[in-house]
Design an enzyme around this catalytic site. Structure first.
Site, PDB file in Angstrom:
ATOM      1  CG  ASP A  78      17.050   2.621  24.390  1.00  0.00           C
ATOM      2  OD1 ASP A  78      17.402   3.164  25.457  1.00  0.00           O
ATOM      3  OD2 ASP A  78      15.863   2.319  24.126  1.00  0.00           O
ATOM      4  CG  HIS A  79      23.077   4.764  27.909  1.00  0.00           C
ATOM      5  ND1 HIS A  79      23.633   3.736  28.631  1.00  0.00           N
ATOM      6  CD2 HIS A  79      24.076   5.666  27.719  1.00  0.00           C
ATOM      7  CE1 HIS A  79      24.896   4.001  28.885  1.00  0.00           C
ATOM      8  NE2 HIS A  79      25.209   5.167  28.334  1.00  0.00           N
ATOM      9  NE  ARG A  80      14.741   3.291  26.858  1.00  0.00           N
ATOM     10  CZ  ARG A  80      13.557   3.392  26.256  1.00  0.00           C
ATOM     11  NH1 ARG A  80      12.470   3.639  26.988  1.00  0.00           N
ATOM     12  NH2 ARG A  80      13.456   3.256  24.949  1.00  0.00           N
TER      13      ARG A  80
END
Length: 450
Positions: A420-422
């Site tokens: 998850d790039h968040r």
């Protein structure tokens, strides 16, 4: 005086809001005891038997095998006599109200007493308990005469139409009509019944089956429609939600697993417990997550917060006859390699037999996916929502590899990592994957990573 009590599908916990009827365990007109399982339901997590908190005579069943029900919808109605022992509501003092052998409480996904093993009896009339004559025709609206008044005391709620999933009651009485429609893939919700008050009759179903099928744009004649049900439906919904909500990215690397296989062979030669490659990789993952805790987290979208989780509950994908399931190794970060192997073997066997509990299928914080068992090298895993990352492992195969400056045949595996790039940037994800690959290539690195 006889009373007809309605038993609704109980809260199955773990966010499960519905279930599919797999198999009825009782018939209309049958005597049931307190806490006796009456139906086998398939949730998104497992197949469980649902016990009824009332003892008496079953007067109606709601739904057919294959139907989906929401929590709170009726399952059965039971005619309970004045001395037949209706259980106290869930959360009471545990008195069965009858023979004292069952708690009467319907727990999450499980039976509650020894009554599940009691002998069941098929009857047409029961008089000793003061219930009176009970209609035993399955699917018919069942009424229970009141012994004190000689009239009808109560009838099955919601009329004679069993409830179907989340779309309300259907105007169908006959189980035969439902079965014919199900066998021909006919959606009864789209039929207008010709019977009294819109009741759907057998002739309505047969007429709809005989009618020419509408052409489907882009579909060949005779296309088969397969309903998404049970675990397959739950997987589809979760993966769709993952793709919709998580901005994921994938990186991958090839690693020389020759030394890892050698270490495994040495461990298996000296120990009683057989260690699998997946168990070794599970141990590598827990060590890498200790170094990169951002990846053992979830995102609270409502509060715009990243929630770093204190423990690693490691899920691992397992393919079964009922579809893909992900058992969870709870507190995997506290386990040795041997303990991980033992628990993984136990959960895998439970997955194959369909005996995993909802608690063993939920609460994961990171997933390890071994798709190498299907003979493929690589993949781009879809994150198991609401987790933040997944490590995929391809097959280990002999390939040409430069080893110590010379070309050699080595055992090579591709590792795919979706995150998850968040929760992190590529540097964190790359560092995690590189550490995993280093431990695979040189297992001694694992000692330094702990």
């Amino acid at each position: 005086m006889a009373v007809v009590r309605e038993f609704t599908l109980p809260d199955l916990g773990e966010g499960l809001t519905g279930a599919e009827i797999v198999r009825w365990l009782v018939q209309v007109g049958e005597v049931v005891a307190v806490d006796q399982p009456v139906v086998e339901m398939e949730t998104a997590k497992a197949v469980v038997e649902v016990p009824c908190p009332y003892g008496g005579v079953v007067t109606a069943r709601f739904g057919e095998e294959g139907d989906s029900l929401e929590v709170g919808r009726p399952l059965v109605t039971v005619a309970v006599g004045s001395d037949s022992g209706a259980a106290r509501p869930s959360g009471g003092d545990g008195d069965s109200g009858g023979d004292g052998q069952g708690s009467g409480n319907v727990l999450v996904g499980y039976g509650t007493g020894a009554a599940s093993a009691r002998r069941r009896q098929r009857v047409r009339a029961v008089g000793a308990a003061g219930i009176g004559s009970v209609a035993a025709a399955e699917g018919a609206p069942s009424a229970v005469p009141d012994a004190g008044r000689g009239g009808t005391a109560a009838a099955a709620p919601h009329g004679s139409a069993p409830v179907d999933g989340d779309s309300g009651p259907l105007a169908v009485i006959s189980p035969l009509v439902r079965r014919i429609a199900r066998e021909h893939g006919l959606d009864l919700r789209r039929l207008a019944g010709s019977g009294p008050e819109g009741l759907i009759l057998r002739s309505d179903v047969e007429r709809a089956i005989a009618a020419p099928a509408p052409s489907l744009s882009g579909a060949a004649d005779g296309a088969e429609r397969v309903p998404l049900r049970g675990i397959r439906r739950a997987v589809a919904e979760k993966l769709t939600r993952s793709r919709r909500e998580i901005p994921d990215a994938t990186c991958w690397v090839d690693a020389d697993a020759t030394e890892l296989l050698a270490a495994r062979a040495a461990m298996n030669a000296s120990g009683e417990r057989r260690i699998s490659v997946l168990a070794l990789l599970a141990r590598v993952v827990t060590a890498a997550l200790a170094r990169y805790p951002d990846l053992n987290s979830t995102v609270d979208t409502e509060r715009s917060e990243i929630v770093r989780l204190p423990g690693v509950h490691l899920g691992f994908a397992a393919q079964t006859d009922r579809g893909l399931v992900v058992p969870v190794l709870r507190d995997a970060h506290t386990m040795t390699t041997t303990a991980l192997a033992a628990e993984m073997a136990r959960l895998t066997e439970a997955a194959r037999t369909g005996s995993l509990t909802p608690a063993e299928l939920t609460g994961g914080t990171f997933t390890l996916n071994n798709y190498g068992v299907f003979g493929v090298d690589g993949s781009t895993p879809i994150i198991n929502h609401p987790e933040a990352a997944m490590l995929g492992v391809g097959r280990i195969a002999a390939k040409p590899w430069v080893h110590e400056g010379e070309l050699a045949v080595r055992q090579v595996v591709q590792l795919s990592f979706t995150f998850d790039h968040r929760v992190c940037d590529g540097g964190t994800a790359g560092g995690f994957l590189r550490l995993v690959a280093d431990c695979v290539e040189q297992p001694a690195v694992l000692l330094a990573a702990v």
